[in-house]
Design a protein around this motif. Structure first.
Motif, PDB file in Angstrom:
ATOM      1  N   THR A 253       0.822  -1.218   0.000  1.00 44.99           N
ATOM      2  CA  THR A 253       0.000   0.000   0.000  1.00 44.99           C
ATOM      3  C   THR A 253       0.849   1.259   0.000  1.00 44.99           C
ATOM      4  O   THR A 253       0.348   2.331  -0.335  1.00 44.99           O
ATOM      5  N   LEU A 254       2.121   1.153   0.390  1.00 47.16           N
ATOM      6  CA  LEU A 254       3.020   2.309   0.391  1.00 47.16           C
ATOM      7  C   LEU A 254       4.109   2.176  -0.668  1.00 47.16           C
ATOM      8  O   LEU A 254       5.054   2.965  -0.688  1.00 47.16           O
ATOM      9  N   SER A 255       3.977   1.196  -1.557  1.00 44.67           N
ATOM     10  CA  SER A 255       5.033   0.900  -2.525  1.00 44.67           C
ATOM     11  C   SER A 255       4.561   1.187  -3.946  1.00 44.67           C
ATOM     12  O   SER A 255       3.714   0.466  -4.491  1.00 44.67           O
ATOM     13  N   GLN A 256       5.158   2.212  -4.543  1.00 41.27           N
ATOM     14  CA  GLN A 256       4.838   2.495  -5.941  1.00 41.27           C
ATOM     15  C   GLN A 256       5.362   1.390  -6.853  1.00 41.27           C
ATOM     16  O   GLN A 256       4.745   1.063  -7.870  1.00 41.27           O
ATOM     17  N   LEU A 297      -2.030   6.986  -1.788  1.00 34.61           N
ATOM     18  CA  LEU A 297      -2.393   7.453  -3.130  1.00 34.61           C
ATOM     19  C   LEU A 297      -1.169   7.559  -4.030  1.00 34.61           C
ATOM     20  O   LEU A 297      -1.208   7.172  -5.204  1.00 34.61           O
ATOM     21  N   GLU A 298      -0.080   8.068  -3.495  1.00 37.74           N
ATOM     22  CA  GLU A 298       1.130   8.218  -4.300  1.00 37.74           C
ATOM     23  C   GLU A 298       1.680   6.866  -4.752  1.00 37.74           C
ATOM     24  O   GLU A 298       2.299   6.760  -5.808  1.00 37.74           O
ATOM     25  N   ALA A 299       1.442   5.823  -3.962  1.00 39.68           N
ATOM     26  CA  ALA A 299       1.887   4.485  -4.365  1.00 39.68           C
ATOM     27  C   ALA A 299       1.111   3.973  -5.573  1.00 39.68           C
ATOM     28  O   ALA A 299       1.617   3.144  -6.335  1.00 39.68           O
ATOM     29  N   GLY A 300      -0.144   4.445  -5.738  1.00 40.81           N
ATOM     30  CA  GLY A 300      -0.928   4.020  -6.890  1.00 40.81           C
ATOM     31  C   GLY A 300      -2.327   3.558  -6.581  1.00 40.81           C
ATOM     32  O   GLY A 300      -3.072   3.184  -7.485  1.00 40.81           O
TER      33      GLY A 300
END
Length: 533
Positions: A253-256, A297-300
């Motif tokens: 969840t925190l990994s782009q 959100l930044e992760a995707g």
């Protein structure tokens, strides 16, 4: 339209709606809040929607009438129709009065894709009658670690060749009947012994192993047209080895790299990506709330599941205004959210379906009973105790429920009493002298009702309740039977038990089937178990 391209009218609605959204509405659309079964929460959301225009809500238990009333109020208050989500992993009985299907692992034990489709169909028809349009199912994690406290009977098994056709059949049963499905939990739970509700789970498969196992299952779900995928709070060091908080790998969840590069780009998934509950320890333990909200959100991820409003909404709004979160990134997620809403027909007001007819309810209940009868596996019968045909009306029977919660398996007792037996019941007897009690009964049924439960961190029979195994009453008693109505792996730790069955579910149909099998009224299921024991 689920699983297919949108028609021109739906595409036009998506683009026109997206173009007309304010910055506040863009930020609100990516928030899916909880509390859909709570009148106070629903009333507050209806009042605050003009200021905090959330895009979705999660709901749980309630009557069909209550679901309709609450959801109608929410949809009327919202300028943009809402996604209304719920967990319907093995049917609708968890949220409304409906036929109860056994757990997914029991359906897998029965092995009939038509029955898996029926479970999905039943879930969808009742959900749409309530006003629910999205389910967080199927669970397509693999039971690779018997001690994993999350997958267990929620999973369809441990082998992709068996999991894929059954999970796909359930998925089609759901989506063919107008309910959006969600394959979870990417990149795959079930490999370690940690509950992501409590701490970050780690999938330590090599990349080659992952592609052969979890990767293959998720790729199959994408190929089958699954509308959405849920990202778990599960680290995957083989793909993202450098993203860590201290010495703890960061969750997907925190990994782009995992969410965007692997799922979106490498695997080509074009549907909506939702986070799992953003309040779980597996992600909350990595970052504080404001930073976590943005990092997901930044992760995707396109949607923040169980967002807190107005806090998370205001965090998003500040981030966009400051330039930290790009409007283009936000619009890309909102476009996918609107595309799902259009695929569900929500832009045309298709929020409801009629309540299923009595004939359909009866048909699904019959399938559920068939599943239960076809998933009673006799794993060990060393002394030929089963079936217990010698018991007669009036025989004294003791049932013992071993559970980590308040489970009592009441249908077991009802079925035994209905046949004329005298039944006493004990729950978790932490008693070294249990073997003395057991002697008073013609038969003793010890029923293990232990399965995946969030935050329990175990699917083993642990604690003082195990004092009853002192003196091993089952070696002297002529009719002692152990049955698991949950985790199928108990013989790994309770390895001396001479008579042991797996039923894979504590559903009412499964309880009825177990009693019938004990007494020889039905045959034990043949075939291979759905997992390696």
């Amino acid at each position: 339209m689920l699983g297919r391209q949108l028609d021109p009218e739906a595409r036009q609605w998506v683009e026109a709606t997206l173009e007309g959204l304010s910055l506040e509405e863009l930020c609100g659309q990516v928030c899916c809040v909880g509390g859909g079964s709570d009148d106070a929460v629903v009333d507050r959301l209806c009042e605050t929607w003009p200021r905090v225009p959330v895009g979705g809500i999660f709901t749980w238990h309630g009557s069909l009438a209550d679901h309709r009333r609450r959801i109608a109020g929410l949809q009327t208050s919202a300028r943009i129709p809402l996604l209304v989500a719920s967990d319907l992993e093995s049917g609708p009985a968890s949220i409304v009065d409906a036929p109860q299907f056994p757990d997914a692992l029991a359906i897998a034990a029965a092995g009939n894709p038509e029955w898996a489709y029926a479970a999905g169909e039943c879930a969808a028809r009742f959900a749409r009658a309530c006003g629910i349009n999205w389910t967080f199912a199927p669970v397509v994690d693999l039971n690779l670690n018997p001690d994993n406290p999350i997958t267990n009977t929620r999973s369809w098994g441990d082998q992709p060749d068996r999991v894929i056709p059954l999970a796909a059949a359930f998925l089609h049963g759901v989506q063919d009947n107008g309910l959006a499905a969600c394959a979870k939990h990417f990149p795959g739970d079930g490999t370690d012994d940690v509950d992501q509700h409590v701490a970050t789970s780690v999938n330590r498969l090599s990349l080659e192993e992952w592609k052969r196992l979890h990767g293959r299952v998720f790729a199959a779900m994408i190929g089958e047209g699954v509308a959405t995928i849920m990202i778990g709070h599960i680290a995957f060091p083989a793909w993202d080895p450098e993203n860590c908080t201290g010495d703890v790998p960061c969750p997907a969840t925190l990994s782009q790299r995992i969410t965007t590069r692997l799922l979106r780009q490498e695997m080509g998934f074009r549907g909506l990506i939702t986070s799992d509950d953003m309040n779980m320890g597996g992600v909350a333990g990595c970052l504080g709330r404001p930073e976590r909200t943005l990092a997901i959100l930044e992760a995707g991820c396109d949607l923040l599941l169980l967002a807190h409003v107005p806090e998370d909404f205001e965090t998003l709004l500040r981030a966009v205004r400051s330039g930290r979160l790009k409007v283009g990134r936000l619009r890309a997620s909102v476009r996918r959210i609107l595309q799902l809403k259009a695929a569900l027909g929500l832009h045309r007001g298709a929020s409801w379906a009629s309540e299923p007819a009595a004939a359909d309810r009866a048909r699904w209940q019959e399938v559920a009973e068939k599943v239960a009868r076809a998933s009673v596996h006799c794993v060990r019968n060393e002394r030929g105790v089963l079936p217990l045909r010698r018991l007669r009306s009036g025989s004294r029977i003791l049932t013992v429920t071993m559970s980590l919660d308040d489970s009592k398996l009441p249908v077991v007792e009802e079925e035994l009493r209905r046949r004329g037996f005298q039944v006493d019941h004990l729950r978790n007897p932490a008693d070294c002298d249990f073997f003395h009690k057991a002697r008073r009964y013609d038969a003793v049924f010890v029923n293990l009702a232990i399965k995946a439960a969030w935050c329990s961190m175990t699917v083993r029979c642990v604690g003082p309740r195990n004092l009853m195994f002192m003196n091993s009453f089952y070696r002297e008693h002529p009719a002692a039977v152990f049955t698991s109505f949950g985790s199928p792996y108990h013989l790994r730790s309770l390895r001396n038990l001479p008579t042991y069955l797996n039923v894979y579910s504590d559903s009412a149909p499964s309880q009825r089937a177990a009693v019938a099998a004990w007494l020889g009224e039905i045959q034990f299921a043949g075939g291979r178990p759905p997992v390696r024991l």
